[in-house]
Design a protein around this motif. Structure first.
Motif, PDB file in Angstrom:
ATOM      1  N   GLN A   1       0.831  -1.212   0.000  1.00 46.60           N
ATOM      2  CA  GLN A   1       0.000   0.000   0.000  1.00 46.60           C
ATOM      3  C   GLN A   1       0.864   1.261   0.000  1.00 46.60           C
ATOM      4  O   GLN A   1       0.548   2.241  -0.682  1.00 46.60           O
ATOM      5  CB  GLN A   1      -0.912  -0.025   1.227  1.00 46.60           C
ATOM      6  CG  GLN A   1      -1.929  -1.147   1.190  1.00 46.60           C
ATOM      7  CD  GLN A   1      -2.567  -1.426   2.540  1.00 46.60           C
ATOM      8  OE1 GLN A   1      -3.021  -0.512   3.211  1.00 46.60           O
ATOM      9  NE2 GLN A   1      -2.594  -2.691   2.949  1.00 46.60           N
ATOM     10  N   THR A   2       1.948   1.232   0.764  1.00 41.80           N
ATOM     11  CA  THR A   2       2.841   2.388   0.814  1.00 41.80           C
ATOM     12  C   THR A   2       3.413   2.688  -0.562  1.00 41.80           C
ATOM     13  O   THR A   2       3.464   3.842  -1.012  1.00 41.80           O
ATOM     14  CB  THR A   2       3.984   2.137   1.811  1.00 41.80           C
ATOM     15  OG1 THR A   2       3.431   1.909   3.114  1.00 41.80           O
ATOM     16  CG2 THR A   2       4.929   3.329   1.863  1.00 41.80           C
ATOM     17  N   GLU A   3       3.835   1.630  -1.251  1.00 43.07           N
ATOM     18  CA  GLU A   3       4.394   1.810  -2.596  1.00 43.07           C
ATOM     19  C   GLU A   3       3.328   2.300  -3.572  1.00 43.07           C
ATOM     20  O   GLU A   3       3.583   3.153  -4.417  1.00 43.07           O
ATOM     21  CB  GLU A   3       4.983   0.481  -3.082  1.00 43.07           C
ATOM     22  CG  GLU A   3       5.665   0.576  -4.436  1.00 43.07           C
ATOM     23  CD  GLU A   3       6.289  -0.745  -4.869  1.00 43.07           C
ATOM     24  OE1 GLU A   3       6.714  -0.833  -6.026  1.00 43.07           O
ATOM     25  OE2 GLU A   3       6.336  -1.683  -4.035  1.00 43.07           O
ATOM     26  N   ARG A   4       2.128   1.779  -3.419  1.00 42.58           N
ATOM     27  CA  ARG A   4       1.036   2.166  -4.313  1.00 42.58           C
ATOM     28  C   ARG A   4       0.694   3.644  -4.159  1.00 42.58           C
ATOM     29  O   ARG A   4       0.573   4.386  -5.136  1.00 42.58           O
ATOM     30  CB  ARG A   4      -0.198   1.313  -4.013  1.00 42.58           C
ATOM     31  CG  ARG A   4      -1.455   1.709  -4.799  1.00 42.58           C
ATOM     32  CD  ARG A   4      -2.667   0.948  -4.294  1.00 42.58           C
ATOM     33  NE  ARG A   4      -2.468  -0.478  -4.425  1.00 42.58           N
ATOM     34  CZ  ARG A   4      -2.782  -1.367  -3.471  1.00 42.58           C
ATOM     35  NH1 ARG A   4      -3.276  -0.960  -2.319  1.00 42.58           N
ATOM     36  NH2 ARG A   4      -2.574  -2.643  -3.663  1.00 42.58           N
ATOM     37  N   PHE A   5       0.548   4.098  -2.906  1.00 42.49           N
ATOM     38  CA  PHE A   5       0.092   5.465  -2.675  1.00 42.49           C
ATOM     39  C   PHE A   5       1.221   6.492  -2.740  1.00 42.49           C
ATOM     40  O   PHE A   5       0.954   7.689  -2.840  1.00 42.49           O
ATOM     41  CB  PHE A   5      -0.610   5.553  -1.310  1.00 42.49           C
ATOM     42  CG  PHE A   5      -1.815   4.656  -1.196  1.00 42.49           C
ATOM     43  CD1 PHE A   5      -2.774   4.630  -2.191  1.00 42.49           C
ATOM     44  CD2 PHE A   5      -1.977   3.808  -0.109  1.00 42.49           C
ATOM     45  CE1 PHE A   5      -3.884   3.794  -2.100  1.00 42.49           C
ATOM     46  CE2 PHE A   5      -3.075   2.979  -0.005  1.00 42.49           C
ATOM     47  CZ  PHE A   5      -4.037   2.970  -1.004  1.00 42.49           C
ATOM     48  N   SER A   6       2.467   6.044  -2.672  1.00 44.66           N
ATOM     49  CA  SER A   6       3.580   6.987  -2.753  1.00 44.66           C
ATOM     50  C   SER A   6       3.699   7.608  -4.136  1.00 44.66           C
ATOM     51  O   SER A   6       4.286   8.682  -4.299  1.00 44.66           O
ATOM     52  CB  SER A   6       4.897   6.287  -2.393  1.00 44.66           C
ATOM     53  OG  SER A   6       5.192   5.269  -3.342  1.00 44.66           O
TER      54      SER A   6
END
Length: 521
Positions: A423-428
């Motif tokens: 999720q962190t990679e997706r939203f970054s």
């Protein structure tokens, strides 16, 4: 003779610099101006006794003290120390040469001992911002304030130590805290583990999903089925705090006066479990000093409400906006402050007033009307904001008697962290829009993000349509199902949301079913 010392007034999470101006002339009167509350006005009696009990003669003179800026209300006992030093400096007992380089806070006992105060971390942040050389605090607050780098923080035991420091008669070393080392050493130490929980695999699966996506969850089950036991173990499977989250969480607890003596940084996610008699103000924050409430003390952690229908309905309804906005604004006649409150909301409840509706081992004595009235204590809008509704069955004796431990919290936490990393990679990759807070987990996704990352296929869309019609779900419940399905897909490592992810997410909406009170758990 005019002397200036410096303190700070904590307002919300921020602190404002207060200049204490002490003017001494011939006479016998005492004047204090600057919008001081009763605790500040009473400080002169404590200061006189502390000065006398430390070998100095209180000055017999006309004292005029101004707390500037005069339009900010000054509250609390933290002004004792800078007031005392200012009076002694005006009397010629303390050297003025270094007073302008240091900020001070601390309450004085009648014997001159320094007592801890709240908000030391916010004061330290302000002192560094104002480019003070150092900060003097009570010894119990020194590790909390020393978290702030590029600032010399001195912990003092009493008034005599502070006098010696400014007069140069004793040498004191600032306190150093290796923030990162202490923070990372204590991150993975938990007393409670999911390995102690026997059975309840379905509930543990739901809690894992909730932790992986930051979703709110409610557990419904008979007394003794393990609802509270599992809720208390939830922080152990959440991703570890980042240093920035830890600092923000510590600051909130510092302002509220909830930090234990000797604490530097909070290294584990907070778990708040207020009693059902908690008032609306205690839940949201406020009172005369704009203290943070339970929703803010649970920031970056878990807010657990056990026996949800027993809470006052007005108290529950005030949770609706914080659950959506993840911040709360407290407005009173004299102040307006804003606190962050991004927490996981976890609740538990019995299925009926007697607690045994649907329990195979106990007979329920409640009528359908009583069950309906019991459930109606929780409003539909509040239930809409809870992503997962989970039935907690009674654990059979065969599972309870097994000696083999269940899956450990550490193993579950690894899967949760992997899902959060996705999720962190997706939203970054999303552009940082002005005025819009960055999204860190699936529960925070906006409607536009749902179309980008959780768009259902044709089969899933038909399944959702059927569920919406049969369960009479709201538009918000529709969004919640998609968010939960996205988290299930992340736990599975799937790039797209598939029909079985949607089906499992729909299964976690048990309280939306109209026949709930008639079918049993």
């Amino acid at each position: 003779m005019l002397v200036k010392t410096y303190c700070a007034e904590v307002m919300g999470l921020e602190a404002a610099t207060i200049t204490i101006e002490v003017n001494m002339t011939r006479g016998v009167q005492f004047h204090l101006s600057g919008l001081a509350d009763t605790a500040v006005k009473e400080s002169y009696d404590r200061i006189r006794a502390a000065i006398a009990n430390n070998g100095f003669k209180p000055p017999m003179a006309d004292l005029t003290i101004n707390l500037s800026p005069a339009d900010i209300r000054k509250e609390g006992s933290g002004y004792d120390l800078p007031l005392a030093i200012g009076i002694l400096a005006a009397h010629g007992k303390v050297s003025e040469s270094m007073l302008g380089d240091y900020m001070m806070i601390g309450e004085l006992g009648l014997d001159g001992k320094l007592k801890p105060v709240s908000g030391a971390l916010s004061v330290a942040i302000r002192a560094r911002k104002e480019k003070f050389k150092g900060l003097i605090v009570p010894q119990e607050n020194v590790r909390e304030a020393a978290v702030v780098n590029n600032l010399d923080v001195y912990g003092m035991d009493g008034l005599a130590d502070v006098i010696s420091f400014f007069n140069g008669s004793s040498i004191y070393e600032p306190t150093f805290v290796d923030t990162r080392k202490e923070f990372y050493e204590r991150q993975s130490s938990f007393d409670l583990d999911f390995a102690d929980v026997k059975g309840q695999e379905g509930v543990k699966r739901a809690l894992e999903i909730a932790a992986a996506g930051g979703h709110n969850i409610i557990m419904i089950g008979s007394p003794g089925s393990g609802k509270s036991m599992m809720a208390k173990r939830l922080p152990g499977i959440l991703p570890p705090l980042t240093l920035a989250e830890s600092l923000e969480t510590t600051q909130i607890h510092s302002v509220a006066g909830k930090l234990s003596c000797g604490t530097s940084l909070i290294s584990q996610r907070p778990f708040r479990s207020p009693h059902h008699t908690v008032s609306q103000v205690a839940m949201t924050g406020g009172t005369n000093k704009a203290q943070p409430g339970e929703v803010s003390l649970a920031h970056n952690g878990v807010l657990f409400l056990d026996e949800l229908p027993e809470f006052n309905k007005t108290t529950l309804e005030v949770l609706r906006q914080p659950l959506e906005d993840r911040k709360i604004t407290i407005s009173r006649a004299r102040y307006t402050v804003e606190y962050p409150c991004s927490f996981m909301f976890v609740a538990s409840m019995n299925p009926c007033p007697c607690g045994y509706y649907g329990d195979p081992t106990h007979h329920c004595v409640c009528t359908p009307g009583q069950i309906g009235r019991y459930l109606s204590k929780i409003s539909g809008p509040l239930l809409d904001r809870i992503d997962l509704h989970v039935d907690v069955p009674v654990v059979p004796f065969g599972q309870l008697s097994q000696m083999k431990p269940g899956e450990s919290s550490a193993a579950i936490r690894e899967r949760v962290i992997r899902a959060r990393n996705i999720q962190t990679e997706r939203f970054s990759s999303l552009p940082n829009q002005g005025g819009v807070e960055r999204v860190y987990c699936n529960a925070q996704m906006t409607e536009r993000m749902l179309h980008l990352y959780a768009e259902p296929d044709t089969q899933s869309l038909e399944m959702l349509r059927t569920a919406m019609e049969r369960l009479s779900l709201s538009a918000r419940a529709y969004s919640r199902i998609l968010k939960v399905a996205r988290t299930i897909a992340d736990l599975e490592g799937s790039e797209k949301v598939q029909s079985h992810h949607i089906a499992e997410a729909i299964g976690y909406r048990s309280l939306d079913r109209g026949d709930w009170a008639e079918r049993g758990l």
